[in-house]
Design a protein around this motif. Structure first.
Motif, short mmCIF file in Angstrom:
data_model
loop_
_atom_site.label_atom_id
_atom_site.label_comp_id
_atom_site.label_asym_id
_atom_site.label_seq_id
_atom_site.Cartn_x
_atom_site.Cartn_y
_atom_site.Cartn_z
N GLU A 174 109.88 81.55 31.34
CA GLU A 174 110.20 80.86 30.11
C GLU A 174 111.18 79.71 30.35
O GLU A 174 111.15 78.69 29.64
CB GLU A 174 110.79 81.84 29.09
CG GLU A 174 109.78 82.86 28.57
CD GLU A 174 108.57 82.18 27.96
OE1 GLU A 174 108.75 81.29 27.11
OE2 GLU A 174 107.44 82.52 28.35
N ARG A 192 110.60 75.46 29.74
CA ARG A 192 111.55 74.61 29.04
C ARG A 192 112.31 73.69 30.00
O ARG A 192 113.37 73.16 29.66
CB ARG A 192 112.55 75.48 28.26
CG ARG A 192 111.90 76.29 27.14
CD ARG A 192 112.85 77.38 26.65
NE ARG A 192 112.31 78.08 25.48
CZ ARG A 192 111.38 79.04 25.55
NH1 ARG A 192 110.90 79.42 26.72
NH2 ARG A 192 110.94 79.63 24.45
N GLN A 218 111.69 87.26 22.64
CA GLN A 218 111.47 85.95 22.02
C GLN A 218 110.03 85.49 22.23
O GLN A 218 109.40 84.98 21.30
CB GLN A 218 112.45 84.93 22.63
CG GLN A 218 112.36 83.55 22.00
CD GLN A 218 113.52 82.66 22.41
OE1 GLN A 218 114.68 83.06 22.29
NE2 GLN A 218 113.21 81.47 22.91
N SER A 219 109.50 85.68 23.43
CA SER A 219 108.11 85.29 23.69
C SER A 219 107.16 86.09 22.82
O SER A 219 106.21 85.55 22.24
CB SER A 219 107.77 85.52 25.17
OG SER A 219 108.55 84.70 26.00
N GLU A 224 107.78 87.68 19.98
CA GLU A 224 107.94 87.32 18.57
C GLU A 224 107.31 85.96 18.27
O GLU A 224 106.70 85.77 17.21
CB GLU A 224 109.42 87.31 18.18
CG GLU A 224 110.02 88.69 17.98
CD GLU A 224 109.38 89.43 16.83
OE1 GLU A 224 109.25 88.85 15.73
OE2 GLU A 224 109.00 90.60 17.02
N ASP A 225 107.44 85.02 19.20
CA ASP A 225 106.83 83.70 19.00
C ASP A 225 105.32 83.83 18.83
O ASP A 225 104.71 83.19 17.97
CB ASP A 225 107.14 82.79 20.19
CG ASP A 225 108.58 82.30 20.17
OD1 ASP A 225 109.23 82.45 19.14
OD2 ASP A 225 109.03 81.78 21.21
N VAL A 226 104.70 84.67 19.66
CA VAL A 226 103.25 84.86 19.56
C VAL A 226 102.91 85.58 18.27
O VAL A 226 102.01 85.16 17.52
CB VAL A 226 102.73 85.67 20.77
CG1 VAL A 226 101.27 86.04 20.57
CG2 VAL A 226 102.91 84.87 22.05
N THR A 267 104.50 86.00 15.38
CA THR A 267 104.77 85.32 14.11
C THR A 267 103.82 84.15 13.86
O THR A 267 103.73 83.66 12.73
CB THR A 267 106.23 84.83 14.04
OG1 THR A 267 106.51 84.03 15.20
CG2 THR A 267 107.18 86.01 14.01
N ARG A 268 103.12 83.67 14.90
CA ARG A 268 102.15 82.59 14.71
C ARG A 268 100.79 83.13 14.25
O ARG A 268 99.91 82.35 13.88
CB ARG A 268 101.99 81.78 15.99
CG ARG A 268 103.15 80.85 16.30
CD ARG A 268 102.73 79.78 17.31
NE ARG A 268 102.35 80.35 18.59
CZ ARG A 268 103.20 80.55 19.60
NH1 ARG A 268 104.47 80.22 19.47
NH2 ARG A 268 102.76 81.05 20.73
N SER A 316 95.81 84.99 22.65
CA SER A 316 97.21 84.65 22.41
C SER A 316 98.14 85.53 23.24
O SER A 316 99.10 85.04 23.85
CB SER A 316 97.53 84.81 20.92
OG SER A 316 96.77 83.91 20.13
N ALA A 344 100.42 84.29 26.65
CA ALA A 344 101.86 84.52 26.72
C ALA A 344 102.23 85.49 27.84
O ALA A 344 103.41 85.80 28.03
CB ALA A 344 102.38 85.05 25.39
N TRP A 362 110.91 94.69 23.67
CA TRP A 362 110.49 94.09 22.40
C TRP A 362 110.75 95.10 21.29
O TRP A 362 110.00 96.07 21.13
CB TRP A 362 109.01 93.72 22.47
CG TRP A 362 108.53 92.94 21.27
CD1 TRP A 362 109.28 92.26 20.37
CD2 TRP A 362 107.17 92.77 20.86
NE1 TRP A 362 108.50 91.66 19.41
CE2 TRP A 362 107.19 91.96 19.69
CE3 TRP A 362 105.94 93.21 21.35
CZ2 TRP A 362 106.03 91.60 19.01
CZ3 TRP A 362 104.79 92.84 20.68
CH2 TRP A 362 104.83 92.04 19.52
#
Length: 561
Positions: free
Chosen positions: A315, A319, A342-343, A345-347, A349-350, A401, A405, A426
């Protein structure tokens, strides 16, 4: 190749060359429509089409799915993909391919990026030369699978000499049916291949996924004869340390653990720096000194945390600033503990509502909940299981997805969590497991039992205990998560149970009628005996001689006087 194909020149690069090979494969298969191919492999038509377009390197899972959908063998295609990936990296270092694996293990093709474990890999190689059956022990997160695959396998293939030269290396994981699935590869059960090394990774699955003690025993017995003999068949077991006590309960495995095992130790600071810096250098990248110092300190404070380290580096690479991986990028990624969450949750929540529901069901199917204090572990999920979790397009979107990730791994046959670290790292996933723990345990039993029922021909009179049927009744929400096989198994077991209930009711009714009839007959017989006794007792008193009529006078009928 078809007249309307417009293949890119193979000289344009490794991606275009691989795409051209895919298009030729599809042409040789009769140019099946992408929609039909999608139905065969569960990837979307658009994803398959992009794989053959040559604009970017497809994932290995998509490539193998494309090949399978064309009806071709996957032999050689994985090697072609890795070759294209390496060429792409060499042409544009640090741009498109990450030097870090995230939660995914290192494989034998990744040995050029595998740093920090040289001494341990040497020790393991030396152990396998001395012992016919050896064990590698280490806690979750210590990098056992990567050490076996990227550390040991290249050494076995490059350094073996003499009788073992040209050794065949096979890697398996036990799964739910270890003996049945891998019988042909086991040294005392299948065909003998001299000079073969059999690596059994994630050996703890023998205790977490296999619920048949007899099959478990057959699998162990098939592995152990190599010990103490001159056989050129070698076995290496990768065992999670918290399951070593299970091995000690078996005399043969206990001997291996005590006398032929190697413990995975924590990386020292120098080894950690190699694991952090050298993969980046191989891709022409630079790791900021402040980041190296921070990562080394964070890992040192957290014991065996290599999956967390690898994902945090992945990650951070995503960045990066130009060619430099910075401390600021690491902190924005969430740090050692937050990067995975974070990874994920990013996946998550999309995803839209329907996709989020499928994602939850997919991930929970990949969990084997621990019992009696045992930790939760991951399990491989077959494609047939995944097909039951929603419409094909929604499931494909979710799987792509999660795979993109690097939270799960996916191929043409199965899928699973990229690493068990995801379970504890997680919070959302951990909460789902705790909320549905008992239901998950029942579901894992159901999947295993249904598979065994299928293996013996789906016998009509299969019996399911009333306790299990009652459990299913208590988990009404489970119905929507069942595969067709699981539903059929429950239906057959329920029908058998109902037939048994009807038979028992009929038997009880017949028994009650028989009791009443028998009692009535007994009472009637008793009554008859009583009447007979009474008749006999009063018989002499009733013996009165009738009066003698007067003689007839011959003139008319006799009349009473």
């Amino acid at each position: 190749m078809g007249r309307h194909e417009n293949p890119l020149d193979a000289s344009a690069g490794p991606v275009a060359e691989l795409a051209g090979a895919l298009r030729r494969l599809r042409h040789d298969a009769g140019n099946p429509p992408y929609q039909r191919m999608a139905r065969r492999c569960r990837y979307s038509a658009a994803t398959l089409s992009r794989a053959a377009a040559g604009k970017r390197l497809p994932t290995l899972g998509v490539l193998l799915a494309y090949v399978g959908a064309c009806g071709a063998s996957s032999d050689g295609w994985e090697a072609r993909w890795h070759h294209a990936s390496k060429e792409l990296t060499a042409q544009s270092p640090g741009r498109n391919i990450s030097p870090y694996k995230g939660l995914t293990r290192f494989d034998h093709t990744d040995h050029a990026l595998y740093f920090g474990r040289e001494q341990l890999a040497e020790d393991l190689w030396d152990l396998t030369r001395r012992e016919p059956v050896a064990a590698l022990l280490g806690p979750s997160g210590s990098g056992k699978s990567s050490l076996l695959r990227a550390g040991l396998v290249p050494r076995l293939r490059q350094r073996e000499s003499g009788p073992a030269r040209g050794a065949v290396v096979r890697i398996i994981t036990p799964g739910e049916h270890p003996f049945t699935t891998h019988r042909s590869l086991l040294p005392s059960a299948g065909a003998q291949l001299p000079g073969t090394f059999l690596i059994v990774d994630q050996f703890e699955e023998l205790f977490t996924l296999c619920n048949d003690p007899a099959e478990r025993e057959r699998f162990i017995a098939a592995l152990l004869p190599a010990r103490g003999t001159s056989s050129r068949f070698r076995v290496v077991l990768g065992v999670r340390a918290d399951f070593s006590s299970y091995c000690l309960e078996h005399p043969g495995l206990a001997a291996v653990v005590r006398g032929a095992s190697l413990a995975v130790t924590r990386m020292n600071p120098a080894e950690l720096r190699e694991a952090i810096v050298k993969p980046a250098q191989a891709h022409g990248l630079v790791v900021e000194r402040a980041l190296t110092a921070r990562l080394t300190a964070d890992v040192a404070d957290n014991g065996f945390a290599l999956p967390l380290l690898s994902h945090a580096l992945l990650e951070t690479w995503n960045r990066r600033r130009g060619r430099t991986l910075t401390l600021d990028s690491y902190e924005r990624a969430g740090g050692l503990h937050g990067a995975i969450a974070q990874s994920a949750e990013d996946v998550y929540t999309r995803l839209d509502t329907a996709q989020a529901d499928v994602a939850r069901r997919v991930l929970l199917r990949m969990i084997a909940p621990g019992a009696d204090g045992a930790p939760d572990t991951r399990r491989s999920v077959t494609r047939s299981e995944l097909a039951s979790l929603g419409d094909g397009r929604t499931t494909d979107k979710v799987l792509e997805s999660l795979t993109r990730a690097r939270l799960i791994t996916l191929d043409t046959a199965a899928a699973g969590l990229a690493h068990e670290a995801l379970i504890s790292a997680w919070p959302r996933l951990g909460g789902w497991i705790e909320q549905d723990r008992e239901k998950l345990r029942f579901h894992r039993w159901l999947t295993e039992a249904a598979g065994a029922w299928e293996a013996v021909g789906r016998e009509r009179d299969v019996r399911i205990s009333p306790v299990r049927l009652a459990q299913f009744g208590a988990y009404a929400s489970l119905r929507e998560d069942l595969t067709s096989l699981e539903s059929d198994f429950l239906a057959a077991g329920t029908a058998t149970h109902r037939r048994a209930l009807r038979d028992r009711r009929a038997a009880r009714a017949m028994g009650s009628l028989l009791v009443v009839t028998t009692a009535f007959a007994a009472a009637l017989a008793w009554k008859q005996r009583q009447l007979l006794r009474t008749a006999r007792s009063i018989g002499p008193a009733l013996s009165v001689r009738p009066p003698t009529p007067p003689p007839w006078n011959g003139r008319g009928p006799w009349t009473a006087p």
